[in-house]
Design a protein around this motif. Sequence first.
Motif, PDB file in Angstrom:
ATOM      1  N   THR A 240       0.847  -1.185   0.000  1.00  0.00           N
ATOM      2  CA  THR A 240       0.000   0.000   0.000  1.00  0.00           C
ATOM      3  C   THR A 240       0.887   1.241   0.000  1.00  0.00           C
ATOM      4  O   THR A 240       1.809   1.339   0.814  1.00  0.00           O
ATOM      5  CB  THR A 240      -0.904   0.034   1.247  1.00  0.00           C
ATOM      6  OG1 THR A 240      -1.755  -1.097   1.226  1.00  0.00           O
ATOM      7  CG2 THR A 240      -1.740   1.304   1.281  1.00  0.00           C
ATOM      8  N   MET A 241       0.595   2.179  -0.913  1.00  0.00           N
ATOM      9  CA  MET A 241       1.343   3.426  -0.950  1.00  0.00           C
ATOM     10  C   MET A 241       0.399   4.591  -0.686  1.00  0.00           C
ATOM     11  O   MET A 241      -0.708   4.634  -1.225  1.00  0.00           O
ATOM     12  CB  MET A 241       2.055   3.600  -2.285  1.00  0.00           C
ATOM     13  CG  MET A 241       3.152   2.568  -2.496  1.00  0.00           C
ATOM     14  SD  MET A 241       4.156   2.853  -3.971  1.00  0.00           S
ATOM     15  CE  MET A 241       4.984   4.379  -3.526  1.00  0.00           C
ATOM     16  N   MET A 242       0.832   5.529   0.153  1.00  0.00           N
ATOM     17  CA  MET A 242       0.041   6.704   0.496  1.00  0.00           C
ATOM     18  C   MET A 242       0.819   7.952   0.093  1.00  0.00           C
ATOM     19  O   MET A 242       1.995   8.099   0.442  1.00  0.00           O
ATOM     20  CB  MET A 242      -0.265   6.729   2.000  1.00  0.00           C
ATOM     21  CG  MET A 242      -1.145   7.894   2.419  1.00  0.00           C
ATOM     22  SD  MET A 242      -1.540   7.868   4.203  1.00  0.00           S
ATOM     23  CE  MET A 242      -2.679   6.480   4.264  1.00  0.00           C
ATOM     24  N   HIS A 243       0.155   8.819  -0.662  1.00  0.00           N
ATOM     25  CA  HIS A 243       0.817  10.042  -1.122  1.00  0.00           C
ATOM     26  C   HIS A 243       1.082  10.969   0.058  1.00  0.00           C
ATOM     27  O   HIS A 243       0.187  11.270   0.855  1.00  0.00           O
ATOM     28  CB  HIS A 243      -0.063  10.743  -2.162  1.00  0.00           C
ATOM     29  CG  HIS A 243       0.593  11.919  -2.791  1.00  0.00           C
ATOM     30  ND1 HIS A 243      -0.097  13.056  -3.145  1.00  0.00           N
ATOM     31  CD2 HIS A 243       1.900  12.146  -3.121  1.00  0.00           C
ATOM     32  CE1 HIS A 243       0.736  13.921  -3.682  1.00  0.00           C
ATOM     33  NE2 HIS A 243       1.951  13.400  -3.672  1.00  0.00           N
ATOM     34  N   SER A 244       2.303  11.474   0.160  1.00  0.00           N
ATOM     35  CA  SER A 244       2.667  12.346   1.275  1.00  0.00           C
ATOM     36  C   SER A 244       2.079  13.751   1.140  1.00  0.00           C
ATOM     37  O   SER A 244       2.039  14.502   2.114  1.00  0.00           O
ATOM     38  CB  SER A 244       4.188  12.441   1.381  1.00  0.00           C
ATOM     39  OG  SER A 244       4.731  13.023   0.206  1.00  0.00           O
ATOM     40  N   VAL A 245       1.629  14.131  -0.033  1.00  0.00           N
ATOM     41  CA  VAL A 245       1.071  15.447  -0.371  1.00  0.00           C
ATOM     42  C   VAL A 245       2.165  16.514  -0.340  1.00  0.00           C
ATOM     43  O   VAL A 245       2.535  17.085  -1.362  1.00  0.00           O
ATOM     44  CB  VAL A 245      -0.127  15.841   0.519  1.00  0.00           C
ATOM     45  CG1 VAL A 245      -0.713  17.182   0.059  1.00  0.00           C
ATOM     46  CG2 VAL A 245      -1.196  14.757   0.473  1.00  0.00           C
ATOM     47  N   THR A 246       2.681  16.847   0.839  1.00  0.00           N
ATOM     48  CA  THR A 246       3.861  17.709   0.898  1.00  0.00           C
ATOM     49  C   THR A 246       5.101  16.834   0.824  1.00  0.00           C
ATOM     50  O   THR A 246       5.022  15.606   0.967  1.00  0.00           O
ATOM     51  CB  THR A 246       3.895  18.516   2.211  1.00  0.00           C
ATOM     52  OG1 THR A 246       3.979  17.606   3.308  1.00  0.00           O
ATOM     53  CG2 THR A 246       2.658  19.394   2.346  1.00  0.00           C
ATOM     54  N   ASP A 247       6.252  17.465   0.616  1.00  0.00           N
ATOM     55  CA  ASP A 247       7.493  16.695   0.608  1.00  0.00           C
ATOM     56  C   ASP A 247       7.745  16.135   2.006  1.00  0.00           C
ATOM     57  O   ASP A 247       7.264  16.668   3.008  1.00  0.00           O
ATOM     58  CB  ASP A 247       8.667  17.584   0.176  1.00  0.00           C
ATOM     59  CG  ASP A 247       9.842  16.774  -0.355  1.00  0.00           C
ATOM     60  OD1 ASP A 247       9.821  15.527  -0.223  1.00  0.00           O
ATOM     61  OD2 ASP A 247      10.775  17.387  -0.902  1.00  0.00           O
ATOM     62  N   VAL A 248       8.488  15.039   2.060  1.00  0.00           N
ATOM     63  CA  VAL A 248       8.860  14.476   3.356  1.00  0.00           C
ATOM     64  C   VAL A 248      10.076  15.264   3.830  1.00  0.00           C
ATOM     65  O   VAL A 248      11.230  14.854   3.655  1.00  0.00           O
ATOM     66  CB  VAL A 248       9.154  12.972   3.242  1.00  0.00           C
ATOM     67  CG1 VAL A 248       9.444  12.384   4.625  1.00  0.00           C
ATOM     68  CG2 VAL A 248       7.978  12.244   2.600  1.00  0.00           C
ATOM     69  N   ALA A 249       9.810  16.411   4.404  1.00  0.00           N
ATOM     70  CA  ALA A 249      10.872  17.349   4.779  1.00  0.00           C
ATOM     71  C   ALA A 249      10.490  18.071   6.066  1.00  0.00           C
ATOM     72  O   ALA A 249      10.445  19.295   6.134  1.00  0.00           O
ATOM     73  CB  ALA A 249      11.115  18.353   3.657  1.00  0.00           C
TER      74      ALA A 249
ATOM     75  N   ASN B 242       4.657  19.138   9.579  1.00  0.00           N
ATOM     76  CA  ASN B 242       3.824  20.328   9.485  1.00  0.00           C
ATOM     77  C   ASN B 242       2.369  19.881   9.576  1.00  0.00           C
ATOM     78  O   ASN B 242       2.086  18.687   9.762  1.00  0.00           O
ATOM     79  CB  ASN B 242       4.108  21.095   8.185  1.00  0.00           C
ATOM     80  CG  ASN B 242       3.955  20.216   6.960  1.00  0.00           C
ATOM     81  OD1 ASN B 242       2.895  19.634   6.728  1.00  0.00           O
ATOM     82  ND2 ASN B 242       5.024  20.104   6.165  1.00  0.00           N
ATOM     83  N   ARG B 243       1.447  20.802   9.431  1.00  0.00           N
ATOM     84  CA  ARG B 243       0.039  20.444   9.619  1.00  0.00           C
ATOM     85  C   ARG B 243      -0.454  19.404   8.627  1.00  0.00           C
ATOM     86  O   ARG B 243      -1.394  18.657   8.913  1.00  0.00           O
ATOM     87  CB  ARG B 243      -0.823  21.709   9.538  1.00  0.00           C
ATOM     88  CG  ARG B 243      -0.881  22.361   8.171  1.00  0.00           C
ATOM     89  CD  ARG B 243      -1.658  23.649   8.192  1.00  0.00           C
ATOM     90  NE  ARG B 243      -0.987  24.649   9.030  1.00  0.00           N
ATOM     91  CZ  ARG B 243      -1.558  25.796   9.412  1.00  0.00           C
ATOM     92  NH1 ARG B 243      -2.791  26.076   9.038  1.00  0.00           N
ATOM     93  NH2 ARG B 243      -0.896  26.648  10.161  1.00  0.00           N
ATOM     94  N   ILE B 244       0.170  19.344   7.443  1.00  0.00           N
ATOM     95  CA  ILE B 244      -0.221  18.337   6.445  1.00  0.00           C
ATOM     96  C   ILE B 244       0.488  17.019   6.708  1.00  0.00           C
ATOM     97  O   ILE B 244      -0.146  15.954   6.776  1.00  0.00           O
ATOM     98  CB  ILE B 244       0.085  18.833   5.018  1.00  0.00           C
ATOM     99  CG1 ILE B 244      -0.641  20.155   4.732  1.00  0.00           C
ATOM    100  CG2 ILE B 244      -0.293  17.756   3.999  1.00  0.00           C
ATOM    101  CD1 ILE B 244      -2.142  20.064   4.819  1.00  0.00           C
ATOM    102  N   SER B 245       1.803  17.063   6.859  1.00  0.00           N
ATOM    103  CA  SER B 245       2.559  15.817   7.003  1.00  0.00           C
ATOM    104  C   SER B 245       2.197  15.080   8.292  1.00  0.00           C
ATOM    105  O   SER B 245       2.178  13.845   8.328  1.00  0.00           O
ATOM    106  CB  SER B 245       4.061  16.085   6.936  1.00  0.00           C
ATOM    107  OG  SER B 245       4.478  16.935   7.988  1.00  0.00           O
ATOM    108  N   ARG B 246       1.911  15.823   9.365  1.00  0.00           N
ATOM    109  CA  ARG B 246       1.495  15.162  10.599  1.00  0.00           C
ATOM    110  C   ARG B 246       0.224  14.338  10.383  1.00  0.00           C
ATOM    111  O   ARG B 246       0.095  13.217  10.866  1.00  0.00           O
ATOM    112  CB  ARG B 246       1.239  16.204  11.698  1.00  0.00           C
ATOM    113  CG  ARG B 246       2.482  16.746  12.361  1.00  0.00           C
ATOM    114  CD  ARG B 246       2.129  17.756  13.443  1.00  0.00           C
ATOM    115  NE  ARG B 246       3.327  18.295  14.063  1.00  0.00           N
ATOM    116  CZ  ARG B 246       3.989  17.713  15.044  1.00  0.00           C
ATOM    117  NH1 ARG B 246       3.546  16.551  15.528  1.00  0.00           N
ATOM    118  NH2 ARG B 246       5.075  18.258  15.551  1.00  0.00           N
ATOM    119  N   GLN B 247      -0.721  14.916   9.638  1.00  0.00           N
ATOM    120  CA  GLN B 247      -1.983  14.217   9.411  1.00  0.00           C
ATOM    121  C   GLN B 247      -1.785  12.989   8.526  1.00  0.00           C
ATOM    122  O   GLN B 247      -2.284  11.896   8.832  1.00  0.00           O
ATOM    123  CB  GLN B 247      -2.988  15.168   8.757  1.00  0.00           C
ATOM    124  CG  GLN B 247      -4.398  14.620   8.651  1.00  0.00           C
ATOM    125  CD  GLN B 247      -5.072  14.513  10.005  1.00  0.00           C
ATOM    126  OE1 GLN B 247      -5.181  15.487  10.736  1.00  0.00           O
ATOM    127  NE2 GLN B 247      -5.518  13.306  10.351  1.00  0.00           N
TER     128      GLN B 247
END
Length: 401
Positions: free
Chosen positions: A143-152, A155-160
């Motif tokens: 299963t692959m899940m798009h990180s949306v933001t870069d893995v860097a 932040n509010r997106i990557s945490r979610q």
Amino acid sequence: MAGSRVAYVVGTFDTKGTELRYAAELIAGAGTPVRTVDVSTSASGGGKGADVTPAEVAAHHPDGPEAVFTGDRGTAVSAMAVAFERFLTARDDLGGVFGLGGSGGTALVAPALRALPVGVPKLVVSTVAAGDVGPYVGVSDLTMMHSVTDVAGLNRISRQVIGNAAHALAGMVARPVPPAGDRPAVALTMFGVTTPCVTEVAGRLAADHDPLVFHAVGTGGRAMEALVGDGLVDAVLDITTTEICDLIAGGVFSAGPERLDVFARTGVPYVGSCGALDMVNFGARDTAPDRYADRLFYQHNEQVTLMRTSPEECREIAEFIAAKLNACDGPVRFLLPEGGVSALDAPDAPFWDPEADRVLFETLEARVRQTADRRIVRSPHHVNDPGFAAALVAAFEEVSR
């Protein structure tokens, strides 16, 4: 609690340590034991705090850790991928794997995850997951899940996103799916134009077998044969061999030149047929190669265009199948539905071509070296006629004795 089933959290801790530790904390907080694995390849030896160091993983490379820490990122990543696959597949407490990274990190961990058996939870949060993930997933259940933001960083997106993925992996490890039972598994291949046949056959077998149906679109055939190779399938009803048409004529649903090889290697009981050998698959009509401009096409939908196989192509297809069947010691049966090989190959249907079918059948009969255990069987029925389904089941019962 997951007991001895451990969730492995894997990535390059030298660049993604914050995100990986965040995921590990969430998985552990859900009550699932965690082991972190650092697969960094930098000269500094990776980040801090992982349970398993890069050196420990690299030691699993067949040429030793020096084959991994080369100082060249390209060769180092490739070598660490080899070492990590050997490391991971040797674990006896593996409950699931959580990976995270960009294109390089995803390419590093994916081969090891593909090597794990179907059913072992495997999830990767990746920057490339919104594109073509075929090279990373292969025919596995990764299963692959798009990180949306870069893995860097967090932040509010990557945490979610990472949090959702971590909780998903924790749930999969903590709540394994109960076994399906002890009925023997039988694989069947299907296309839309052979669905009535496969449905009938699967229904006839379901009381005593566990039917596994695969969509013959390239990945379907490869997935089916991968399970055969892994010893997870007891017998095969390869009713729809259409992927071979796409290999021969350049269609989009080829399963590759290795199609059918696994049956010679394993000796798994095999029943095949000519299902949908009347068609080559392309995308939208304007994607068909110019060299086929004068051929007979059928628009299946806006995104799928079918081309009728010619007598010459049918000869090549039959020769390919015959060579593969001749490599099998058996038990093998291959059935020829004389009434037509697909829903489109019937009187008054668009692909009805008795001459092409005649060449297909006669070439198979001429080229397959028939023995008591390797036989070509003609049936007067159309592939979707209940009589052909009955013939397939009878052949299956013969090879399964």
